[in-house]
Scaffold this motif. Structure first.
Motif, PDB file in Angstrom:
ATOM      1  N   LEU A  76       0.845  -1.189   0.000  1.00  0.00           N
ATOM      2  CA  LEU A  76       0.000   0.000   0.000  1.00  0.00           C
ATOM      3  C   LEU A  76       0.881   1.240   0.000  1.00  0.00           C
ATOM      4  N   HIS A  77       0.426   2.271  -0.707  1.00  0.00           N
ATOM      5  CA  HIS A  77       1.092   3.570  -0.643  1.00  0.00           C
ATOM      6  C   HIS A  77       0.717   4.258   0.666  1.00  0.00           C
ATOM      7  N   GLY A  78       1.475   5.281   1.015  1.00  0.00           N
ATOM      8  CA  GLY A  78       1.234   5.988   2.261  1.00  0.00           C
ATOM      9  C   GLY A  78      -0.173   6.543   2.378  1.00  0.00           C
ATOM     10  N   TYR A  79      -0.674   7.144   1.302  1.00  0.00           N
ATOM     11  CA  TYR A  79      -2.017   7.720   1.361  1.00  0.00           C
ATOM     12  C   TYR A  79      -3.085   6.634   1.478  1.00  0.00           C
ATOM     13  N   LYS A 273     -10.644   2.410  -2.637  1.00  0.00           N
ATOM     14  CA  LYS A 273     -10.496   2.159  -1.205  1.00  0.00           C
ATOM     15  C   LYS A 273     -10.699   0.681  -0.877  1.00  0.00           C
ATOM     16  N   PHE A 274     -10.635   0.379   0.411  1.00  0.00           N
ATOM     17  CA  PHE A 274     -10.780  -0.982   0.939  1.00  0.00           C
ATOM     18  C   PHE A 274      -9.794  -1.946   0.281  1.00  0.00           C
ATOM     19  N   ASP A 275     -10.275  -3.027  -0.321  1.00  0.00           N
ATOM     20  CA  ASP A 275      -9.384  -4.031  -0.901  1.00  0.00           C
ATOM     21  C   ASP A 275      -8.921  -3.680  -2.314  1.00  0.00           C
ATOM     22  N   GLN A 276      -9.428  -2.601  -2.880  1.00  0.00           N
ATOM     23  CA  GLN A 276      -9.180  -2.306  -4.291  1.00  0.00           C
ATOM     24  C   GLN A 276      -7.708  -2.050  -4.628  1.00  0.00           C
ATOM     25  N   PRO A 277      -6.940  -1.305  -3.818  1.00  0.00           N
ATOM     26  CA  PRO A 277      -5.515  -1.150  -4.137  1.00  0.00           C
ATOM     27  C   PRO A 277      -4.772  -2.482  -4.185  1.00  0.00           C
ATOM     28  N   VAL A 278      -5.112  -3.385  -3.272  1.00  0.00           N
ATOM     29  CA  VAL A 278      -4.471  -4.707  -3.261  1.00  0.00           C
ATOM     30  C   VAL A 278      -4.829  -5.479  -4.529  1.00  0.00           C
ATOM     31  N   ASN A 279      -6.093  -5.433  -4.934  1.00  0.00           N
ATOM     32  CA  ASN A 279      -6.507  -6.105  -6.170  1.00  0.00           C
ATOM     33  C   ASN A 279      -5.774  -5.529  -7.375  1.00  0.00           C
ATOM     34  N   ARG A 294      -0.321   7.974  -9.563  1.00  0.00           N
ATOM     35  CA  ARG A 294      -0.835   9.061  -8.721  1.00  0.00           C
ATOM     36  C   ARG A 294       0.327   9.754  -8.028  1.00  0.00           C
ATOM     37  N   ASP A 295       0.030  10.946  -7.499  1.00  0.00           N
ATOM     38  CA  ASP A 295       1.058  11.634  -6.727  1.00  0.00           C
ATOM     39  C   ASP A 295       1.017  11.170  -5.283  1.00  0.00           C
ATOM     40  N   GLU A 296       1.827  11.787  -4.421  1.00  0.00           N
ATOM     41  CA  GLU A 296       1.961  11.322  -3.044  1.00  0.00           C
ATOM     42  C   GLU A 296       0.679  11.474  -2.232  1.00  0.00           C
ATOM     43  N   SER A 297      -0.214  12.345  -2.688  1.00  0.00           N
ATOM     44  CA  SER A 297      -1.475  12.532  -1.977  1.00  0.00           C
ATOM     45  C   SER A 297      -2.595  11.644  -2.525  1.00  0.00           C
ATOM     46  N   GLY A 298      -2.302  10.896  -3.597  1.00  0.00           N
ATOM     47  CA  GLY A 298      -3.298  10.001  -4.175  1.00  0.00           C
ATOM     48  C   GLY A 298      -4.050  10.579  -5.352  1.00  0.00           C
ATOM     49  N   LYS A 299      -3.676  11.771  -5.795  1.00  0.00           N
ATOM     50  CA  LYS A 299      -4.362  12.387  -6.933  1.00  0.00           C
ATOM     51  C   LYS A 299      -3.754  11.917  -8.252  1.00  0.00           C
ATOM     52  N   PHE A 300      -4.601  11.794  -9.273  1.00  0.00           N
ATOM     53  CA  PHE A 300      -4.107  11.449 -10.605  1.00  0.00           C
ATOM     54  C   PHE A 300      -4.503  12.543 -11.589  1.00  0.00           C
ATOM     55  N   SER A 301      -3.752  12.653 -12.668  1.00  0.00           N
ATOM     56  CA  SER A 301      -3.996  13.690 -13.669  1.00  0.00           C
ATOM     57  C   SER A 301      -4.547  13.076 -14.947  1.00  0.00           C
TER      58      SER A 301
END
Length: 354
Positions: A76-79, A273-279, A294-301
């Motif tokens: 998991l990423h920090g965010y 969220k939840f299990d989705q990043p792992v999937n 994504r950036d460090e805050s979880g945003k994507f462009s």
């Protein structure tokens, strides 16, 4: 969850009346298995989220850390860790330790049924089994097709006019909603990639936001010849099964992951969220998906979105993803045909012992 909790007394009345030989329950009603056990009725947990997230979060539950999880491809990423901490309380099902994971460990009778396949999650199935001290029995993808075509004919008719593997299907499930900013960035990515698309855009119940308000100015006019935007519902299984679909942009809910693999469609992953990043990490590991950066805050462009779409559909390497997922699809279908025998045997054995 509150509704499930409040139904416990009605459930008790029903199970006392019908006296079933076996109860199959999921992780949101561990109290159901507890009551069945008090009546001498064996219970089996049905896990509908896959063994990778179950083993990952069970490892955290057992070892109090992600750091020692034995498969570094899953992380998991920090965010995402911060989001998970905020979401953690929602897994509490009642007083004391009657939570999601304890409901599986303590109450399921010898086995756990999991909506998965060994060709997708073999090592994760084994590790989940090791952690929960139960035999994890894969039961396949459980794909359902809709046979009523009346309401979907326009979408499928439009899709049939496009070239093979040229169209991106976009849906984030029935319970997850994108922010206005995220919708705008996905729209930018679609314009940058210049692909055909079918996009299901949903807003929370009670929201007065319109499609026109959420999308960039002029977007609908600019993409009118190559895109369909549906506000309510689309026949997902039928769309994914269509030969003109070349990719699926998804939040990576487990049912969507299984459908996409089953129909041989690679995924552009935008986990929420939840299990989705792992999937999502699992899809990247097995070579059937690309995750939007994504950036460090979880945003994507929009540029991040366009780049990921290009890898799956536009660029030559997209054929590699499609070839890999089609091969996996065939293996899933073969395993599915043989897997139900083991499920039936395991459940019959429990009933016979009872």
């Amino acid at each position: 969850m509150q509704a499930f909790q409040s139904s416990s007394s009605d459930f008790s009345d029903i199970i006392t009346k019908i006296k079933p030989d076996l109860l199959i329950y999921d992780g949101f009603q561990p109290w159901a298995a507890k009551f069945a056990s008090s009546q001498g009725i064996p219970s089996v947990h049905f896990c509908n989220s896959g063994s990778t997230p179950m083993s990952f979060f069970h490892h955290l539950h057992t070892h109090k850390s992600f750091d020692t999880y034995p498969f570094p491809e899953i992380y998991l990423h920090g965010y995402e860790i911060m989001d998970l901490m905020k979401q953690g309380e929602s897994l509490k099902m009642g007083d004391g330790d009657e939570d999601f994971l304890n409901g599986i460990m303590k109450l399921s009778h010898n086995i756990v049924l999991d909506k998965t396949c060994r060709v997708i999650e073999n090592k994760y199935i084994d590790y989940f089994s090791e952690l929960c001290h139960k035999k994890v029995v894969p039961i396949g993808p459980l794909i359902t097709r809709n046979n009523q075509k009346e309401n979907e004919s326009e979408i499928l008719k439009w899709l049939s006019t496009k070239n093979k593997c040229s169209t991106l299907y976009i849906s984030f499930g029935s319970e997850k909603y994108l922010s206005k900013e995220q919708i705008e960035e996905i729209a930018k990515g679609l314009e940058l990639s210049n692909v055909n698309f079918i996009w299901v855009v949903r807003f929370p119940i009670g929201s007065d936001t319109s499609i026109e308000d959420a999308l960039p100015n002029g977007f609908l006019e600019r993409v009118k010849d190559r895109g369909i935007i549906e506000e309510k519902w689309a026949p997902q299984a039928e769309i994914l099964a269509h030969e003109n679909v070349g990719g699926f942009m998804s939040h990576c809910g487990w049912s969507s992951v299984m459908e996409s693999i089953y129909f041989g469609v690679p995924i552009v992953a935008v986990p929420l969220k939840f299990d989705q990043p792992v999937n999502s990490r699992l899809l990247v590991e097995i070579g059937v998906g690309v995750e939007v950066k994504r950036d460090e805050s979880g945003k994507f462009s929009g540029e991040n979105v366009g780049e990921a779409i290009g890898k799956v559909i536009v660029e030559e390497r997209g054929e590699g993803f499609r070839s890999k997922v089609r091969e996996l699809s065939e293996k899933v279908k073969m395993e599915e045909e043989n897997g139900f025998d083991e499920v039936a045997e395991q459940l019959s054995s429990i009933c016979m012992k009872k």
